[in-house]
Design an enzyme around this catalytic site. Structure first.
Site, short mmCIF file in Angstrom:
data_model
loop_
_atom_site.label_atom_id
_atom_site.label_comp_id
_atom_site.label_asym_id
_atom_site.label_seq_id
_atom_site.Cartn_x
_atom_site.Cartn_y
_atom_site.Cartn_z
CG ASN A 83 -7.12 3.31 3.58
OD1 ASN A 83 -7.75 2.48 2.62
ND2 ASN A 83 -7.37 4.66 3.51
CB SER A 118 -1.58 11.96 2.75
OG SER A 118 0.13 12.29 2.74
CG ASP A 139 -5.12 8.42 2.43
OD1 ASP A 139 -6.38 7.99 2.63
OD2 ASP A 139 -4.42 7.93 3.32
CG HIS A 161 -5.05 7.72 10.43
ND1 HIS A 161 -5.70 8.59 10.30
CD2 HIS A 161 -5.46 6.72 9.65
CE1 HIS A 161 -6.42 8.79 9.31
NE2 HIS A 161 -6.36 7.46 8.87
N GLY A 162 -1.84 5.27 12.82
CA GLY A 162 -0.74 5.22 13.59
C GLY A 162 -0.49 3.71 14.14
O1 G3H Z 1 -5.40 6.82 5.42
C1 G3H Z 1 -4.39 5.91 5.66
C2 G3H Z 1 -4.78 4.93 6.63
O2 G3H Z 1 -5.86 4.93 7.01
C3 G3H Z 1 -3.46 4.30 7.22
O3 G3H Z 1 -3.45 4.06 8.53
O4 G3H Z 1 -1.02 4.12 8.96
O5 G3H Z 1 -2.74 3.24 10.61
O6 G3H Z 1 -2.31 1.93 8.61
P1 G3H Z 1 -2.46 3.47 9.07
ZN ZN Z 2 -7.01 7.04 6.83
#
Ligand code: G3H
Ligand code: ZN
Length: 278
Positions: free
Chosen positions: A224, A49, A84, A174-175
């Site tokens: 991801n 990222s 990302d 996310h998260g």
């Molecule tokens: O771009 C990163 C991903 O979408 C990770 O998402 O932290 O929920 O696994 P996550």
């Molecule tokens: Zn993502």
């Protein structure tokens, strides 16, 4: 050697499996991930990222240490180094630094502006054999809510931008999910029939393996994961610190989460049914 994601994702699409995208924040995580993927003989996408790149010192830092690890550890699996959720400006910097793949995230803009910016980046990136993933709808942090997309928007975005992979917002976030997300499985099914490119699932940490398998069957080929590995590492590290109060060697402390991270990677790869490369 670093590759773009085109061959690995097209192959995954044909084999009805998914390629893991794991986010990296430092040298240690990168090494944990690469060692395990090499042991399992599966391709991998390393996601960086904008914040992670800044934390590491700039885009060229992960390029340098990933290439060095490939050499020093004699890694033979296909490895893609991927931006990302980048802006156009940051993606351009990353390509110059040696990234083989980028994700442009201008999903918070109007559809027309999102298309325009993505198209400009695709035109540039393709000259350098760099693959491009684009986002449509908005995939945000869990607590910020949900901004899903629909079939017409996705088709228009794809037709006009010609991205190499598409990440549609389908109710994912996310998260850490505080309740089970309601995912638009139909959209993935329709998209994989209508367009011939790999589909990407963001925010996959915490989605049940049953739903992940279902999404893969319907056409998801890149998944991801960030939070799952961070939580696994945290659990190992906190346990270690609790029982090893006298240890102050950073190598021992940071590596104390390694086994948990690598076990999680193996579990996910089994769920994704990622095919070995020989
Ligand atoms: O771009 C990163 C991903 O979408 C990770 O998402 O932290 O929920 O696994 P996550
Ligand atoms: Zn993502």
């Amino acid at each position: 050697m670093l590759t773009n994601f085109n061959d690995m994702l097209q192959l995954a699409r044909k084999n009805h499996c998914a390629i893991p995208h794991f986010n990296i924040n430092n040298l240690e995580f990168t090494k944990f991930i690469l060692e395990k993927c090499q042991e399992l003989n599966v391709p991998v996408i390393l996601g960086v990222s904008i914040n992670a790149a800044q934390y590491m010192g700039g885009w060229s830092v992960p390029v340098a240490f990933t290439k060095a690890l490939i050499r020093e550890l004699n890694l033979t699996i296909p490895i893609c180094l991927h931006v990302d959720h980048g802006t156009k400006e940051e993606c351009l910097k990353a390509i110059t630094a040696g990234f083989t793949s980028v994700m442009i995230d201008s999903s918070s803009l109007s559809l027309q502006d999102n298309i325009q910016i993505t198209k400009e980046l695709v035109n540039y990136a393709h000259q350098y054999n760099v693959s491009v993933e684009g986002e449509i709808g908005e995939i945000k942090e869990c607590y910020k809510g949900n901004f899903p997309t629909n079939l017409n928007e996705c088709l228009k975005y794809y037709e006009e931008t010609k991205v190499d992979a598409l990440a549609p917002a389908i109710g994912n976030a996310h998260g850490i999910y505080h309740k089970n997300p309601t995912l638009n499985f139909n959209l993935i099914e329709e998209l994989s029939v209508r367009i011939n490119i790999p589909l990407v699932l963001h925010g996959a940490s915490g989605i049940s393996s049953e739903n992940l398998k279902k999404l893969i069957k319907l056409g998801i080929t890149k998944i991801n994961i960030n939070t799952d590995l961070l939580l696994a590492w945290n659990n190992g590290l906190r346990e270690f610190i609790k029982t090893n109060k006298d240890v102050y060697d950073p190598r021992q402390i940071i590596s104390s989460g390694k086994q948990n991270v690598q076990e999680k990677i193996a579990e996910l790869i089994e769920t994704f049914e990622t095919k070995s490369v020989t």
